[in-house]
Design a protein around this motif. Structure first.
Motif, PDB file in Angstrom:
ATOM      1  N   HIS A 125      -1.054  -5.132   7.355  1.00 33.34           N
ATOM      2  CA  HIS A 125      -0.243  -4.347   8.072  1.00 33.34           C
ATOM      3  C   HIS A 125      -0.591  -2.908   7.834  1.00 33.34           C
ATOM      4  CE1 HIS A 125       1.839  -8.123   7.453  1.00 33.34           C
ATOM      5  NE2 HIS A 125       2.134  -8.021   8.562  1.00 33.34           N
ATOM      6  N   GLY A 126      -1.646  -2.403   8.425  1.00 35.76           N
ATOM      7  CA  GLY A 126      -2.082  -1.157   8.159  1.00 35.76           C
ATOM      8  C   GLY A 126      -1.463  -0.127   9.239  1.00 35.76           C
ATOM      9  N   ASP A 127      -1.308  -0.390  10.721  1.00 31.81           N
ATOM     10  CA  ASP A 127      -0.718   0.516  11.456  1.00 31.81           C
ATOM     11  C   ASP A 127       0.433   1.411  11.325  1.00 31.81           C
ATOM     12  OD1 ASP A 127       1.207  -0.654  13.726  1.00 31.81           O
ATOM     13  OD2 ASP A 127      -0.042  -2.304  12.818  1.00 31.81           O
ATOM     14  N   ALA A 128       0.672   2.551  11.636  1.00 33.66           N
ATOM     15  CA  ALA A 128       1.849   3.161  11.245  1.00 33.66           C
ATOM     16  C   ALA A 128       3.163   2.455  11.810  1.00 33.66           C
ATOM     17  CB  ALA A 128       1.923   4.623  11.893  1.00 33.66           C
ATOM     18  N   GLN A 129       3.056   1.945  13.037  1.00 35.61           N
ATOM     19  CA  GLN A 129       4.376   1.474  13.423  1.00 35.61           C
ATOM     20  C   GLN A 129       4.572   0.231  12.702  1.00 35.61           C
ATOM     21  OE1 GLN A 129       3.981   0.498  17.912  1.00 35.61           O
ATOM     22  NE2 GLN A 129       6.160  -0.081  17.970  1.00 35.61           N
ATOM     23  N   THR A 130       3.614  -0.541  12.458  1.00 35.86           N
ATOM     24  CA  THR A 130       4.057  -1.942  11.680  1.00 35.86           C
ATOM     25  C   THR A 130       4.533  -1.510  10.373  1.00 35.86           C
ATOM     26  OG1 THR A 130       2.516  -3.306  12.765  1.00 35.86           O
ATOM     27  CG2 THR A 130       3.236  -3.978  10.671  1.00 35.86           C
ATOM     28  N   ARG A 131       4.138  -0.493   9.723  1.00 33.03           N
ATOM     29  CA  ARG A 131       4.504  -0.136   8.126  1.00 33.03           C
ATOM     30  C   ARG A 131       5.789   0.130   8.341  1.00 33.03           C
ATOM     31  NH1 ARG A 131       0.489   3.940   5.492  1.00 33.03           N
ATOM     32  NH2 ARG A 131       1.199   2.873   3.451  1.00 33.03           N
ATOM     33  N   LYS A 132       6.371   0.966   9.301  1.00 34.50           N
ATOM     34  CA  LYS A 132       7.721   1.653   9.381  1.00 34.50           C
ATOM     35  C   LYS A 132       8.392   0.528   9.737  1.00 34.50           C
ATOM     36  CE  LYS A 132      11.106   4.546   9.957  1.00 34.50           C
ATOM     37  NZ  LYS A 132      12.109   3.785  10.230  1.00 34.50           N
ATOM     38  N   LYS A 133       8.124  -0.531  10.722  1.00 34.56           N
ATOM     39  CA  LYS A 133       9.224  -1.769  10.920  1.00 34.56           C
ATOM     40  C   LYS A 133       9.273  -2.567   9.479  1.00 34.56           C
ATOM     41  CE  LYS A 133       9.088  -5.905  13.663  1.00 34.56           C
ATOM     42  NZ  LYS A 133       8.201  -6.826  14.522  1.00 34.56           N
ATOM     43  N   GLY A 152       2.103   7.462   2.443  1.00 35.93           N
ATOM     44  CA  GLY A 152       0.369   7.687   2.259  1.00 35.93           C
ATOM     45  C   GLY A 152      -0.367   6.973   3.011  1.00 35.93           C
ATOM     46  N   GLU A 153      -1.772   7.118   2.871  1.00 36.89           N
ATOM     47  CA  GLU A 153      -2.731   6.376   3.471  1.00 36.89           C
ATOM     48  C   GLU A 153      -2.991   5.063   3.162  1.00 36.89           C
ATOM     49  OE1 GLU A 153      -7.754   6.404   3.788  1.00 36.89           O
ATOM     50  OE2 GLU A 153      -6.611   7.938   2.450  1.00 36.89           O
ATOM     51  N   TRP A 154      -2.897   4.106   4.193  1.00 34.80           N
ATOM     52  CA  TRP A 154      -3.033   2.666   3.828  1.00 34.80           C
ATOM     53  C   TRP A 154      -4.182   2.275   3.333  1.00 34.80           C
ATOM     54  CZ3 TRP A 154      -5.646  -1.134   6.244  1.00 34.80           C
ATOM     55  CH2 TRP A 154      -5.274  -3.049   5.896  1.00 34.80           C
ATOM     56  N   VAL A 155      -4.324   1.619   2.475  1.00 37.47           N
ATOM     57  CA  VAL A 155      -5.586   0.933   1.827  1.00 37.47           C
ATOM     58  C   VAL A 155      -5.904  -0.346   2.034  1.00 37.47           C
ATOM     59  CG1 VAL A 155      -7.329   1.182  -0.368  1.00 37.47           C
ATOM     60  CG2 VAL A 155      -5.563   2.991  -0.025  1.00 37.47           C
ATOM     61  N   ALA A 156      -7.039  -0.784   2.785  1.00 37.74           N
ATOM     62  CA  ALA A 156      -7.521  -2.076   2.612  1.00 37.74           C
ATOM     63  C   ALA A 156      -8.005  -2.654   1.195  1.00 37.74           C
ATOM     64  CB  ALA A 156      -8.354  -2.371   3.937  1.00 37.74           C
ATOM     65  N   ASP A 157      -7.350  -3.769   0.891  1.00 39.58           N
ATOM     66  CA  ASP A 157      -7.951  -4.480  -0.418  1.00 39.58           C
ATOM     67  C   ASP A 157      -8.293  -5.899  -0.019  1.00 39.58           C
ATOM     68  OD1 ASP A 157      -5.580  -5.664  -0.015  1.00 39.58           O
ATOM     69  OD2 ASP A 157      -4.888  -4.963  -1.956  1.00 39.58           O
ATOM     70  N   GLY A 158      -8.172  -6.405   1.080  1.00 35.85           N
ATOM     71  CA  GLY A 158      -8.787  -7.683   1.133  1.00 35.85           C
ATOM     72  C   GLY A 158      -7.682  -8.792   1.317  1.00 35.85           C
ATOM     73  N   SER A 191       0.756  -1.118  -0.119  1.00 33.36           N
ATOM     74  CA  SER A 191       0.035   0.090   0.034  1.00 33.36           C
ATOM     75  C   SER A 191       0.727   1.209   0.049  1.00 33.36           C
ATOM     76  CB  SER A 191      -0.914  -0.049   1.369  1.00 33.36           C
ATOM     77  OG  SER A 191      -1.845   1.147   0.815  1.00 33.36           O
ATOM     78  N   CYS A 192       1.847   1.247  -0.877  1.00 30.70           N
ATOM     79  CA  CYS A 192       2.472   2.700  -0.999  1.00 30.70           C
ATOM     80  C   CYS A 192       2.521   3.118  -2.409  1.00 30.70           C
ATOM     81  CB  CYS A 192       4.275   2.297  -0.679  1.00 30.70           C
ATOM     82  SG  CYS A 192       5.086   1.090  -1.884  1.00 30.70           S
ATOM     83  N   GLY A 193       1.779   2.398  -3.219  1.00 29.36           N
ATOM     84  CA  GLY A 193       1.477   3.119  -4.382  1.00 29.36           C
ATOM     85  C   GLY A 193       2.157   2.498  -5.679  1.00 29.36           C
ATOM     86  N   LYS A 194       2.871   1.592  -5.306  1.00 27.96           N
ATOM     87  CA  LYS A 194       3.787   0.778  -6.435  1.00 27.96           C
ATOM     88  C   LYS A 194       2.967   0.761  -7.902  1.00 27.96           C
ATOM     89  CE  LYS A 194       4.755  -2.837  -4.073  1.00 27.96           C
ATOM     90  NZ  LYS A 194       4.273  -2.515  -2.947  1.00 27.96           N
TER      91      LYS A 194
END
Length: 350
Positions: free
Chosen positions: A301-309, A291-297, A186-189
């Motif tokens: 891993h949507g929370d900011a801390q996990t995304r950074k990790k 950017g905003e995390w988008v759930a797609d099913g 969910s980073c826009g790739k």
């Protein structure tokens, strides 16, 4: 209709003008020999002089030139492509006190015997051919270059990609540049890859792992499926390179596949590491998860801390594979899009 024809040259590089001459000749002869002369004194002088050869010398290696000619003419059964080592011709010329042209002619006659007609696009070669092949007719193709006004000497003095559309498709395949667009979920790739492909009227790869996950209806397939991700992704890249217009865009790579193997299965895939080390993309764009995390099913891993990790983990894995020369994009979607275009343009014109 002639029985046997001959068309030869250094073909540095083999361009569309050469292709036109070869195709013209094959329609007039029962059999045409197309001869690549390599290792000539002139070739060595050209490659040793930067003022005479701006074109990337890697793409002027004689085996690569031979490969291009063979592939371009493979569809025509009455054409035989041969390679002639001019060092042998040079040795013969010295031993017998004759010119380099006569030495090369000796090599040709030994290889293919006498022929009925020889082809070129250069009227000034008439005297040379009359002396070296006195029995053969000299046919000059596109004498005034009204069909293909291309000269190898001019191509060699320009940056390689500037001559892209003067070269046949096989050369274009080899020259096409690869751009990897990578990052965590969910980073826009995918969106960026598709937008850039549209902008450059070219090809791109989807993320093969996502395609398979959607087939199975899960974002966490069994580990036994992961090799399919790796093979499938590379075959998409091969296809995209063949269809590309100067550049093609790759949505993720083997390192990302291995990232998910570690994340979900706590397992490292050595094959993925190897592929990651040897892939050699011409440009790598890394999208940070700002950017905003988008759930797609499929994403979890949507929370900011996990995304950074996860972002830190993927960067470490890239470093482990020796991939440290990449550009970070961490702006808005449009900022990343404009920055990516700037970086691609810089690559294409460097």
């Amino acid at each position: 209709m002639y029985r046997t024809g001959f068309y030869g040259g250094k073909f540095m590089p083999f361009h569309k003008g050469h292709l036109h001459c070869a195709q013209y000749a094959l329609s007039e002869c029962e059999k045409v020999y197309v001869a690549l002369f390599y290792n000539s004194l002139e070739e060595k002088q050209i490659l040793a002089d930067p003022s005479r050869c701006v074109f990337d010398p890697h793409f002027l290696q004689w085996r690569l030139r031979l490969l291009v000619i063979q592939r371009e003419l493979a569809a025509f059964p009455n054409v035989e492509v041969i390679a002639v080592d001019c060092e042998r011709a040079h040795a013969y010329a010295i031993e017998h006190g004759v010119s380099e042209w006569e030495g090369e002619a000796h090599e040709i006659i030994e290889r293919i015997g006498r022929f009925d007609v020889c082809y070129s696009s250069r009227p000034e070669m008439d005297g040379v051919f009359r002396k070296t092949y006195p029995w053969a007719e000299h046919r000059i193709i596109d004498r005034d270059r009204s069909i293909m006004n291309i000269r190898g000497a001019l191509i060699r003095t320009q940056p390689t990609m500037d001559s892209y559309y003067l070269l046949p498709r096989t050369y274009q395949h080899l020259l096409n540049k690869s751009v990897l667009i990578t990052g965590t979920e969910s980073c826009g790739k995918t969106t960026l890859a598709r937008k850039l492909a549209k902008f450059y009227s070219t090809s791109y790869t989807d993320e093969y792992g996502r395609i398979v996950c959607e087939e199975y209806g899960t974002g966490q397939p069994d580990l036994s499926i992961y090799p399919e991700f790796l093979y499938g992704q590379k075959m998409l890249e091969v296809k995209a390179r063949k269809e590309a217009n100067k550049v093609f865009f790759c949505d993720t790579d083997a390192i990302v596949t291995n990232f998910y193997a570690r994340l979900y299965e706590n397992t490292n895939i050595e094959l993925a590491e190897y592929i990651g080390r040897v892939s050699g993309f011409d440009l790598t764009l890394y999208l940070e998860p700002v950017g905003e995390w988008v759930a797609d099913g499929l994403r979890i891993h949507g929370d900011a801390q996990t995304r950074k990790k996860n972002d830190d983990m993927l960067k470490r894995m890239m470093a482990e594979c020796g991939m440290t020369n990449y550009h970070i994009l961490n702006g808005t979607h449009n900022e990343n899009y404009l920055k990516a275009i700037s970086l691609v343009e810089e690559m294409l014109h460097s």
